[in-house]
Enzyme design. Structure first.
Site, PDB file in Angstrom:
ATOM      1  N   TRP A 230       0.814  -1.215   0.000  1.00 12.15           N
ATOM      2  CA  TRP A 230       0.000   0.000   0.000  1.00 12.15           C
ATOM      3  C   TRP A 230       0.846   1.264   0.000  1.00 12.15           C
ATOM      4  CZ3 TRP A 230       1.747   2.567   4.138  1.00 12.15           C
ATOM      5  CH2 TRP A 230       2.241   1.819   5.207  1.00 12.15           C
TER       6      TRP A 230
ATOM      7  N   LYS B  20      -2.126  -8.455  -7.743  1.00 14.04           N
ATOM      8  CA  LYS B  20      -2.940  -8.273  -6.537  1.00 14.04           C
ATOM      9  C   LYS B  20      -2.439  -7.047  -5.781  1.00 14.04           C
ATOM     10  CE  LYS B  20      -2.786  -9.163  -2.253  1.00 14.04           C
ATOM     11  NZ  LYS B  20      -3.480  -8.020  -1.661  1.00 14.04           N
TER      12      LYS B  20
ATOM     13  N   SER C 213       6.664  -6.921   3.018  1.00 12.48           N
ATOM     14  CA  SER C 213       7.485  -7.184   4.202  1.00 12.48           C
ATOM     15  C   SER C 213       8.350  -8.428   4.015  1.00 12.48           C
ATOM     16  CB  SER C 213       6.567  -7.365   5.412  1.00 12.48           C
ATOM     17  OG  SER C 213       5.727  -8.469   5.187  1.00 12.48           O
TER      18      SER C 213
ATOM     19  N   GLU D 234      11.196  -7.689  -3.311  1.00 10.44           N
ATOM     20  CA  GLU D 234      11.618  -6.363  -2.838  1.00 10.44           C
ATOM     21  C   GLU D 234      11.056  -6.230  -1.433  1.00 10.44           C
ATOM     22  OE1 GLU D 234      13.557  -4.269  -4.333  1.00 10.44           O
ATOM     23  OE2 GLU D 234      13.567  -4.924  -6.411  1.00 10.44           O
TER      24      GLU D 234
ATOM     25  N   CYS E 159      10.336   1.685   2.192  1.00 12.08           N
ATOM     26  CA  CYS E 159      11.347   0.668   2.503  1.00 12.08           C
ATOM     27  C   CYS E 159      12.748   1.257   2.517  1.00 12.08           C
ATOM     28  CB  CYS E 159      11.263  -0.444   1.468  1.00 12.08           C
ATOM     29  SG  CYS E 159      11.354   0.196  -0.198  1.00 12.08           S
TER      30      CYS E 159
ATOM     31  N   GLU F 186      12.379  -2.446  11.463  1.00  9.87           N
ATOM     32  CA  GLU F 186      11.942  -1.435  10.499  1.00  9.87           C
ATOM     33  C   GLU F 186      10.861  -0.584  11.186  1.00  9.87           C
ATOM     34  OE1 GLU F 186       9.996  -3.035   6.983  1.00  9.87           O
ATOM     35  OE2 GLU F 186      10.954  -1.511   5.751  1.00  9.87           O
TER      36      GLU F 186
HETATM   37  P1  NAP Z   1       2.957  -6.819   3.548  1.00 13.95           P
HETATM   38  O1  NAP Z   1       2.069  -6.969   4.718  1.00 13.95           O
HETATM   39  O2  NAP Z   1       4.009  -7.842   3.332  1.00 13.95           O
HETATM   40  O3  NAP Z   1       1.996  -6.724   2.287  1.00 13.95           O
HETATM   41  C1  NAP Z   1       2.471  -6.595   0.976  1.00 13.95           C
HETATM   42  C2  NAP Z   1       1.491  -7.273   0.035  1.00 13.95           C
HETATM   43  O4  NAP Z   1       1.430  -8.664   0.350  1.00 13.95           O
HETATM   44  C3  NAP Z   1       0.068  -6.761   0.157  1.00 13.95           C
HETATM   45  O5  NAP Z   1      -0.559  -6.833  -1.106  1.00 13.95           O
HETATM   46  C4  NAP Z   1      -0.553  -7.772   1.100  1.00 13.95           C
HETATM   47  O6  NAP Z   1      -1.940  -7.858   0.971  1.00 13.95           O
HETATM   48  C5  NAP Z   1       0.097  -9.038   0.623  1.00 13.95           C
HETATM   49  N1  NAP Z   1       0.120 -10.125   1.589  1.00 13.95           N
HETATM   50  C6  NAP Z   1       0.114 -10.063   2.942  1.00 13.95           C
HETATM   51  N2  NAP Z   1       0.145 -11.314   3.457  1.00 13.95           N
HETATM   52  C7  NAP Z   1       0.186 -12.180   2.400  1.00 13.95           C
HETATM   53  C8  NAP Z   1       0.232 -13.606   2.270  1.00 13.95           C
HETATM   54  N3  NAP Z   1       0.271 -14.400   3.339  1.00 13.95           N
HETATM   55  N4  NAP Z   1       0.262 -14.125   1.036  1.00 13.95           N
HETATM   56  C9  NAP Z   1       0.239 -13.344  -0.064  1.00 13.95           C
HETATM   57  N5  NAP Z   1       0.184 -11.993  -0.003  1.00 13.95           N
HETATM   58  C10 NAP Z   1       0.166 -11.424   1.216  1.00 13.95           C
HETATM   59  O7  NAP Z   1       3.706  -5.438   3.558  1.00 13.95           O
HETATM   60  P2  NAP Z   1       3.075  -3.991   3.742  1.00 13.95           P
HETATM   61  O8  NAP Z   1       2.931  -3.751   5.187  1.00 13.95           O
HETATM   62  O9  NAP Z   1       1.888  -3.803   2.880  1.00 13.95           O
HETATM   63  O10 NAP Z   1       4.223  -3.106   3.106  1.00 13.95           O
HETATM   64  C11 NAP Z   1       5.255  -2.647   3.845  1.00 13.95           C
HETATM   65  C12 NAP Z   1       6.506  -3.472   3.624  1.00 13.95           C
HETATM   66  O11 NAP Z   1       6.861  -3.450   2.251  1.00 13.95           O
HETATM   67  C13 NAP Z   1       7.691  -2.898   4.362  1.00 13.95           C
HETATM   68  O12 NAP Z   1       8.425  -3.931   4.967  1.00 13.95           O
HETATM   69  C14 NAP Z   1       8.483  -2.219   3.262  1.00 13.95           C
HETATM   70  O13 NAP Z   1       9.849  -2.084   3.572  1.00 13.95           O
HETATM   71  C15 NAP Z   1       8.241  -3.136   2.127  1.00 13.95           C
HETATM   72  N6  NAP Z   1       8.499  -2.469   0.844  1.00 13.95           N
HETATM   73  C16 NAP Z   1       9.603  -2.812   0.137  1.00 13.95           C
HETATM   74  C17 NAP Z   1       9.888  -2.168  -1.049  1.00 13.95           C
HETATM   75  C18 NAP Z   1      11.112  -2.527  -1.829  1.00 13.95           C
HETATM   76  O14 NAP Z   1      11.176  -2.151  -2.995  1.00 13.95           O
HETATM   77  N7  NAP Z   1      12.076  -3.239  -1.279  1.00 13.95           N
HETATM   78  C19 NAP Z   1       9.044  -1.172  -1.528  1.00 13.95           C
HETATM   79  C20 NAP Z   1       7.919  -0.836  -0.783  1.00 13.95           C
HETATM   80  C21 NAP Z   1       7.670  -1.501   0.408  1.00 13.95           C
HETATM   81  P3  NAP Z   1      -2.917  -7.029   1.940  1.00 13.95           P
HETATM   82  O15 NAP Z   1      -2.316  -5.701   2.121  1.00 13.95           O
HETATM   83  O16 NAP Z   1      -4.169  -6.994   1.145  1.00 13.95           O
HETATM   84  O17 NAP Z   1      -3.008  -7.811   3.184  1.00 13.95           O
END
Ligand code: NAP
Length: 487
Positions: free
Chosen positions: A157, A181, A236, A257, A291, A388
């Site tokens: 998001w 997704k 994450s 990522e 991130c 983080e």
């Molecule tokens: P997240 O909870 O891992 O969610 C990311 C995506 O994965 C969302 O679409 C989420 O869906 C989905 N998801 C969650 N649990 C899942 C599962 N068990 N199976 C399949 N998909 C699943 O992370 P976030 O809190 O949204 O984003 C923040 C994280 O992203 C931070 O750690 C940040 O550092 C990282 N990030 C990294 C980069 C990079 O380029 N390295 C860039 C941006 C962000 P829902 O949201 O619908 O639950």
């Protein structure tokens, strides 16, 4: 949403095989404005069975899409890019409404996201193979690159637009089709991008958007499918590891990522006029929810007090508000729960001796607003050193020598981005060489651009997005041996 110029950009259905569709179950999920917690829309809430249809659609569209010439695909991508640029203001409004970041930041993300489509429209034409000098007179050796096939993308998001285009553009340019997704919190930006892709002439089935609140079920369906040959995930580290395990059974190609724990190091010889605004942007953009945000600010002894004094003044000048109601430096966090995590980390640090320089509390504007916060005298034993933060909290650590700074900076399982400010040429080389990170910025606080490879090492991920390298994630190499040349 009244402010949208083109109301057709606001969609509430998923997109599969060229059709805007409801979940077969009829389920819908709410979309909230993080600044007010008010519901701004509902969208189709798909389950695994719906996602299987999207995978089948992407598979059916694959042969015709990969057969197109790179130039034909480039023309369609270019058309998509131009439509996004023309719709920039509306896309920014939608993003601020569902994600909360200030409008100028949203507009910046729309342009950043579009830049990947422009870039890969061009790069798609340069997916060259090789003719290898032969090892035998009657044989010839060639290497070609082919699209990997159907791609699944799961995105977060915090960048509702750019994390999608960073995957979809190279995938499409390489000749792959895709099922995307988006995060449950930010489906509207994804659907608006799809409206413009459809208008640009991207054929049915080439891009499919599956909006859902059932992320685990959708993830399982995508990773179980033998049709899906590649997963590209941004999110994450914990979820990335889980998806990597799930991809093992079908041995998918993967790009991850993941999270970061970026150090921002200020050396004694830094130019503070440059370092202070950079340290503001690097830490507080998107309310600290990126991130690559500085997670730890390491400041050398000789400049420590001066830096804190000036950083405090700059942080206290930041303005906070609802991104659609004015021009502000910081908006809300994604929700109140995200503030809970920041407060936990702050309490842990202060209980172990850290000092609040400024902020350190919620903002009266609403339950998702938190004051930009600076903590001094932070030490490696505190949780902020390891975790983080993902919020507007800047912890400041003190160090003495260059070696100590490098050791502290590398003391994490993450390896995404690192920043430092220094002017001594020898130091600049030594420190950049010593940092175990996928990306290092010297005397700059923002490093993302479509021309450079974005990605991390260690537990921050696998693979790179953007740049001439980004398309490699979406192609497979094929070695072809042709024998019987000499009769
Ligand atoms: P997240 O909870 O891992 O969610 C990311 C995506 O994965 C969302 O679409 C989420 O869906 C989905 N998801 C969650 N649990 C899942 C599962 N068990 N199976 C399949 N998909 C699943 O992370 P976030 O809190 O949204 O984003 C923040 C994280 O992203 C931070 O750690 C940040 O550092 C990282 N990030 C990294 C980069 C990079 O380029 N390295 C860039 C941006 C962000 P829902 O949201 O619908 O639950």
């Amino acid at each position: 949403m009244q402010r949208l110029n083109n109301k057709a950009l606001l969609r509430d259905k998923a997109y599969i095989n060229g059709q805007w569709c409801e979940a077969q179950s009829g389920a819908r999920m709410p979309v909230l404005d993080p600044a007010t917690s008010e519901q701004i829309a509902t969208v189709a809430d798909l389950d695994g069975a719906d996602v299987s249809l999207a995978i089948d659609a992407a598979n059916a569209a694959l042969p015709a899409w990969r057969r197109k010439t790179a130039k034909e695909r480039a023309a369609l991508l270019r058309n998509w890019f131009e439509r996004i640029v023309a719709a920039k203001d509306d896309l920014a409004i939608l993003m601020t409404a569902e994600q909360g970041k200030p409008l100028a930041e949203s507009a910046g993300e729309v342009m950043y996201g579009a830049s990947f489509i422009e870039w890969f429209a061009e790069e798609g034409k340069r997916v060259y193979g090789d003719v290898v000098p032969t090892h035998a007179a009657d044989k010839r050796v060639i290497v070609t690159k082919e699209p990997v096939g159907v791609v699944a993308a799961i995105t977060p998001w915090n960048f509702p637009n750019a994390m999608i285009t960073r995957k979809a553009a190279p995938a499409l340019a390489a000749g792959c089709t895709i099922v995307i997704k988006p995060a449950e919190d930010t489906p509207l930006s994804a659907l608006a991008l799809m409206v413009l892709a459809e208008e640009a002439g991207i054929p049915a089935g080439v891009i499919n958007i599956v909006t859902s609140s059932r992320s685990a079920e959708v993830g399982q369906t995508l990773t179980d499918s033998p049709i899906v040959r590649k997963l590209s995930f941004t999110g994450s580290t914990a979820v990335g590891k889980q998806l990597m395990r799930q991809c093992a059974d079908t041995v998918k190609k993967i790009s991850l990522e993941l999270g970061g724990n970026a150090p921002l190091i200020i050396f004694d010889d830094a130019d503070l006029d440059r370092a202070i605004p950079a340290a503001i942007a690097c830490k507080f953009r998107n309310a600290g929810q990126t991130c690559v945000c500085a997670n730890r600010v390491l400041v050398q002894d000789g400049i420590y007090d001066e830096f804190i004094k000036r950083y405090k003044v700059a942080v206290e000048q930041m303005t906070i508000g609802h991104g659609l109601q004015g021009t502000f430096d910081q908006g809300p966090m994604i929700n109140a729960a995200a503030i809970g995590k920041v407060e936990e980390l702050l309490n842990d640090a202060t209980s172990k001796g850290a000092r609040v320089v400024t902020g350190g509390e919620r903002h009266p504007l609403g339950e998702a607003f938190y004051r930009p916060t600076v903590l001094a005298d932070v030490t490696p034993e505190m949780r902020v050193a390891k975790e983080e933060i993902f919020g507007p909290l800047a912890p400041i650590f003190r160090f003495d020598t260059e070696e100590q700074a490098i050791q502290m900076a590398n003391d994490t399982e993450y390896g995404l981005a690192a920043y430092f400010f220094a002017n001594n040429l020898g130091r600049v080389w030594r420190v950049q060489e010593g940092l175990e990170y996928g990306m290092v910025a010297v005397n700059e606080g923002i490093l993302s651009t479509e021309v450079a490879p974005f990605g991390g090492i260690k537990e921050s991920g696998i693979g790179r997005e953007g740049s001439k390298y980004g398309i490699d994630e979406y192609v497979e190499m094929k070695y072809v041996l042709i024998g019987g040349i000499d009769k």
